[in-house]
Write a protein that holds these residues in place. Structure first.
Motif, mmCIF file in Angstrom:
data_model
loop_
_atom_site.group_PDB
_atom_site.id
_atom_site.type_symbol
_atom_site.label_atom_id
_atom_site.label_comp_id
_atom_site.label_asym_id
_atom_site.label_seq_id
_atom_site.Cartn_x
_atom_site.Cartn_y
_atom_site.Cartn_z
ATOM 1 N N GLU A 98 -6.762 8.122 0.049
ATOM 2 C CA GLU A 98 -7.640 6.949 -0.062
ATOM 3 C C GLU A 98 -6.833 5.716 -0.438
ATOM 4 N N ILE A 99 -5.880 5.873 -1.357
ATOM 5 C CA ILE A 99 -5.046 4.744 -1.760
ATOM 6 C C ILE A 99 -4.167 4.288 -0.605
ATOM 7 N N TYR A 125 12.320 10.744 -15.592
ATOM 8 C CA TYR A 125 13.127 9.714 -14.942
ATOM 9 C C TYR A 125 12.595 9.453 -13.533
ATOM 10 N N MET A 126 12.575 8.177 -13.165
ATOM 11 C CA MET A 126 12.140 7.770 -11.831
ATOM 12 C C MET A 126 13.314 7.784 -10.863
ATOM 13 N N HIS A 127 13.078 8.278 -9.666
ATOM 14 C CA HIS A 127 14.088 8.304 -8.618
ATOM 15 C C HIS A 127 13.506 7.658 -7.355
ATOM 16 N N GLY A 128 14.404 7.165 -6.508
ATOM 17 C CA GLY A 128 13.952 6.481 -5.297
ATOM 18 C C GLY A 128 13.189 5.212 -5.627
ATOM 19 N N VAL A 129 13.793 4.362 -6.463
ATOM 20 C CA VAL A 129 13.104 3.184 -7.002
ATOM 21 C C VAL A 129 13.268 1.988 -6.063
ATOM 22 N N THR A 130 12.202 1.175 -5.967
ATOM 23 C CA THR A 130 12.225 -0.048 -5.156
ATOM 24 C C THR A 130 11.557 -1.176 -5.917
ATOM 25 N N CYS A 131 12.207 -2.330 -5.972
ATOM 26 C CA CYS A 131 11.620 -3.513 -6.616
ATOM 27 C C CYS A 131 10.469 -4.044 -5.766
ATOM 28 N N ILE A 132 9.411 -4.478 -6.417
ATOM 29 C CA ILE A 132 8.276 -5.058 -5.698
ATOM 30 C C ILE A 132 7.807 -6.313 -6.410
ATOM 31 N N GLU A 133 7.079 -7.147 -5.675
ATOM 32 C CA GLU A 133 6.429 -8.319 -6.242
ATOM 33 C C GLU A 133 4.986 -7.939 -6.605
ATOM 34 N N PRO A 134 4.493 -8.361 -7.750
ATOM 35 C CA PRO A 134 3.136 -7.935 -8.163
ATOM 36 C C PRO A 134 2.043 -8.363 -7.193
ATOM 37 N N GLU A 135 2.226 -9.508 -6.497
ATOM 38 C CA GLU A 135 1.176 -9.943 -5.573
ATOM 39 C C GLU A 135 1.046 -9.017 -4.354
ATOM 40 N N TRP A 136 2.099 -8.195 -4.076
ATOM 41 C CA TRP A 136 1.988 -7.257 -2.967
ATOM 42 C C TRP A 136 0.943 -6.182 -3.237
ATOM 43 N N LEU A 137 0.697 -5.891 -4.487
ATOM 44 C CA LEU A 137 -0.203 -4.794 -4.828
ATOM 45 C C LEU A 137 -1.629 -5.058 -4.387
ATOM 46 N N VAL A 138 -1.996 -6.324 -4.240
ATOM 47 C CA VAL A 138 -3.364 -6.638 -3.810
ATOM 48 C C VAL A 138 -3.588 -6.157 -2.389
ATOM 49 N N GLY A 163 -2.121 -1.891 -2.435
ATOM 50 C CA GLY A 163 -2.893 -0.961 -3.252
ATOM 51 C C GLY A 163 -4.278 -1.473 -3.548
ATOM 52 N N ARG A 164 -4.977 -1.923 -2.499
ATOM 53 C CA ARG A 164 -6.285 -2.550 -2.673
ATOM 54 C C ARG A 164 -7.273 -1.620 -3.382
ATOM 55 N N VAL A 165 -7.166 -0.309 -3.138
ATOM 56 C CA VAL A 165 -8.105 0.641 -3.748
ATOM 57 C C VAL A 165 -7.996 0.629 -5.265
ATOM 58 N N LEU A 166 -6.792 0.379 -5.781
ATOM 59 C CA LEU A 166 -6.575 0.395 -7.229
ATOM 60 C C LEU A 166 -6.792 -0.972 -7.868
ATOM 61 N N CYS A 167 -7.113 -1.977 -7.064
ATOM 62 C CA CYS A 167 -7.310 -3.331 -7.591
ATOM 63 C C CYS A 167 -8.781 -3.575 -7.907
ATOM 64 N N THR A 180 -8.113 -13.785 -9.548
ATOM 65 C CA THR A 180 -7.054 -13.211 -10.392
ATOM 66 C C THR A 180 -7.345 -11.729 -10.546
ATOM 67 N N PRO A 181 -6.732 -10.867 -9.705
ATOM 68 C CA PRO A 181 -7.064 -9.442 -9.725
ATOM 69 C C PRO A 181 -6.353 -8.699 -10.851
ATOM 70 N N THR A 182 -6.820 -7.498 -11.135
ATOM 71 C CA THR A 182 -6.158 -6.565 -12.048
ATOM 72 C C THR A 182 -5.865 -5.291 -11.283
ATOM 73 N N PHE A 183 -4.856 -4.549 -11.751
ATOM 74 C CA PHE A 183 -4.388 -3.377 -11.011
ATOM 75 C C PHE A 183 -4.379 -2.155 -11.906
ATOM 76 N N GLY A 184 -4.933 -1.051 -11.387
ATOM 77 C CA GLY A 184 -4.861 0.240 -12.040
ATOM 78 C C GLY A 184 -5.736 0.379 -13.261
ATOM 79 N N PRO A 185 -5.763 1.576 -13.855
ATOM 80 C CA PRO A 185 -6.573 1.821 -15.052
ATOM 81 C C PRO A 185 -6.172 0.966 -16.246
ATOM 82 N N HIS A 186 -4.892 0.544 -16.289
ATOM 83 C CA HIS A 186 -4.434 -0.290 -17.401
ATOM 84 C C HIS A 186 -4.809 -1.752 -17.232
#
Length: 579
Positions: A147-148, A412-425, A428-432, A454-460
């Motif tokens: 779904e996400i 520990y996190m592996h396979g890490v990629t930097c992202i911009e927070p505005e991309w999450l809208v 990851g629209r389902v989590l916004c 001004t969206p919020t993301f995830g349970p936090h």
């Protein structure tokens, strides 16, 4: 991780006066018969991987084996003659602690790929006869992941994107990343090297599908003498025991190698760059030796990249539409991949990082304030850590996505990629969560009715930057109204701007007062709503079929003494909109 020639040495004939000793992992439980084995020492233990379906972490635990595994281990002794198995556990442990059989593999892996395949075949999970039915957490977690990724709707129906993802025999995360790159490059024509970007996307997907390509700093070099790979089985397999000084030298070599290939924006892009240099090198074996790389892993990733590229072009024609590659052939992509190594531009890296974000939108972590390498994941309260060998460890971005979460002493996190927070809208629209924003307005550049939120993301409820979003289907009436006023203000069609300027100077002689006649407002809105017009493209489509549509509704905004000029304005509007 040994090369094939080194693995085959276990089957060589043992010289007189020597004894063959095999230190084996779980692979020795298979039906492989090693000649001359008379004794087996069974510890009764196994290091097995467990997958946490709630937070997506993997952990390797030392556990008791099953009774079936114990029987299989004992069966390795005396295959070609008399033998004996020494078990380092009691019969009470065997009878009372050991399970009858080992847990099935389906209980140890994510299920989103299996679920998408079944859903795409119109098979209900509740009715499917699993040999070993997964637990509810695994099934629910897999559906939630899809779904996400926008492969399934909230009702469990497969979306067009999900159908395209199901064509690929790889993880849905990797197929979502590849399809996102194809869709973005087809939509945005400004990139000068689209074939190279696609090649990097395929290489990144292949690299993320396998383990780390760099030799661990605490690992003996299995290929110290690379003559083994060329078939010289008489050469020694293992080097001498590495002392402390040699280990320090090896650690520095691995660290320098990681730094040379680092892109500082993504581990996936770093590995893809290594793969490109590996395939372009004159001697791949020497390249691996000089840069502390696993030859077997690099060879496997290289083969997987070629297979994935073939699949992209094969399924590009099958899925069709926005997921079909339009910028060249498979040969064009291979040509650009093997051309002179020119680094990716910032725009190209940004597009690839955004596509990776789309594939792992539920595995987002935010850096904890005051800490450099400590993060909080979006779907749990657990704090995780950024591996020091990661390409992005020196940057320590505020937001990132990861492909794996390995539980060691710390997660520990592996396979890490930097992202911009505005991309999450978008990714990851389902989590916004999108609170009520500003009044809708028409944007002439994007030709859409937008509103600021001004969206919020995830349970936090992480607060994201203000974002311009296209208006939702449920707000269709607001979209029509915003477009109507933008049309009459000259923001949609340029030819109306001088008219509006003239009306501003002579409001009483040209335009009817708004408060005096609300009927004309309603007539225009009803007509736009009836024809579902809230963009310039929709207006163009309507006028292409019927040039007189909306003529009376727009003309009634002008006084009768101005109607004789409106015919000329109307012709200009049609010319500008349609042609």
């Amino acid at each position: 991780m040994l090369p094939a020639a080194a693995q085959h040495r276990v089957f060589d004939e043992v010289k007189e006066g020597e004894r063959l000793v095999v230190v084996a992992t779980n692979v020795a439980e298979t039906s492989v018969t090693i000649p001359g084995i008379k004794y087996v020492v069974d510890t009764g233990k196994v290091k097995s991987k467990e997958y946490n379906f709630k937070n997506g972490s993997e952990i390797y635990k030392v556990q008791w084996i099953s009774k079936a595994s114990a029987v299989q281990r004992a069966g390795r002794a005396g295959r070609t003659g008399p033998g004996h198995c020494f078990r380092l556990y009691s019969s009470a442990a065997f009878n009372n602690i050991f399970d009858d059989s080992s847990p099935s593999e389906i209980s140890k892996v994510p299920l989103e790929g299996h679920i998408l395949l079944l859903k795409s075949m119109d098979i209900e999970l509740s009715a499917f006869p699993f040999l070993t039915r997964p637990n509810d957490d695994a099934l629910n977690g897999g559906q939630r992941c899809l779904e996400i990724l926008e492969a399934l709707t909230e009702d469990g129906e497969v979306t067009p994107l999900g159908k395209a993802m199901a064509y690929y025999p790889i993880s849905p995360r990797h197929s979502k990343m590849l399809l996102t790159v194809i869709k973005m490059l087809n939509k945005e024509k400004s990139y000068k090297r689209p074939n190279l970007v696609l090649a990097y996307a395929v290489a990144s997907a292949a690299a993320l599908s396998l383990s780390n390509i760099f030799v661990s700093q605490f690992e003996d070099s299995c290929t110290e003498n690379h003559d083994l790979i060329d078939g010289n089985s008489s050469a020694p397999v293992h080097g001498e025991v590495i002392d402390k000084q040699d280990r320090v030298i090896k650690e520095k070599k691995v660290r320098a190698s990681c730094e040379n290939f680092s892109s500082h924006s993504s581990d996936a892009l770093s590995r893809a760059y290594v793969l490109r240099l590996y395939e372009l090198s004159k001697s791949r074996l020497h390249f691996c030796k000089d840069n502390a790389l696993h030859p077997e892993t690099m060879h496997e990733i290289s083969e997987l990249r070629e297979q994935l590229l073939k699949l992209v072009f094969y399924h590009s024609g099958v899925s069709g539409g926005e997921f079909s590659w339009i910028h060249g052939s498979q040969e064009d992509v291979e040509h650009d991949w093997r051309a002179d190594v020119i680094p990716l531009s910032l725009d190209e890296e940004g597009l690839l990082c955004r596509a990776i974000c789309a594939g792992w939108a539920d595995r987002v972590a935010k850096r904890i304030k005051g800490s450099k390498n400590q993060y909080q994941t979006c779907l749990s309260n657990e704090n995780v850590f950024l591996d020091r060998q990661s390409s992005v460890s020196k940057i320590a971005p505020e937001y990132l996505v990861y492909s794996e979460l390995i539980q060691k002493k710390k997660p520990y996190m592996h396979g890490v990629t930097c992202i911009e927070p505005e991309w999450l809208v978008d990714c990851g629209r389902v989590l916004c969560k999108l609170p009520k924003g500003s009044a809708p307005y028409y944007d002439c550049v994007s030709d859409k009715v937008l509103y600021n939120v001004t969206p919020t993301f995830g349970p936090h409820l992480w607060k994201l930057p203000e974002h311009c979003l296209p208006i939702d289907k449920t707000e269709f009436k607001g979209a029509v109204q915003a477009f109507a006023f933008a049309l009459l203000d000259g923001k949609v069609l340029r030819c109306l701007r001088p008219v509006r300027a003239f009306m501003a100077e002579h409001p009483r002689t040209v335009l009817k007062p708004v408060a005096a006649n609300r009927e004309r407002v309603q007539n225009l809105l009803l007509k736009l709503g009836e024809k579902k017009i809230h963009s310039r493209a929709m207006l163009r489509a309507v006028w292409s079929k019927n040039p007189n549509e909306l003529y009376l509704e727009i003309r009634n905004w002008f006084r009768k003494n101005f109607h004789y000029k409106f015919k000329d304005i109307w012709v200009e509007m049609l010319r500008e909109a349609v042609y």
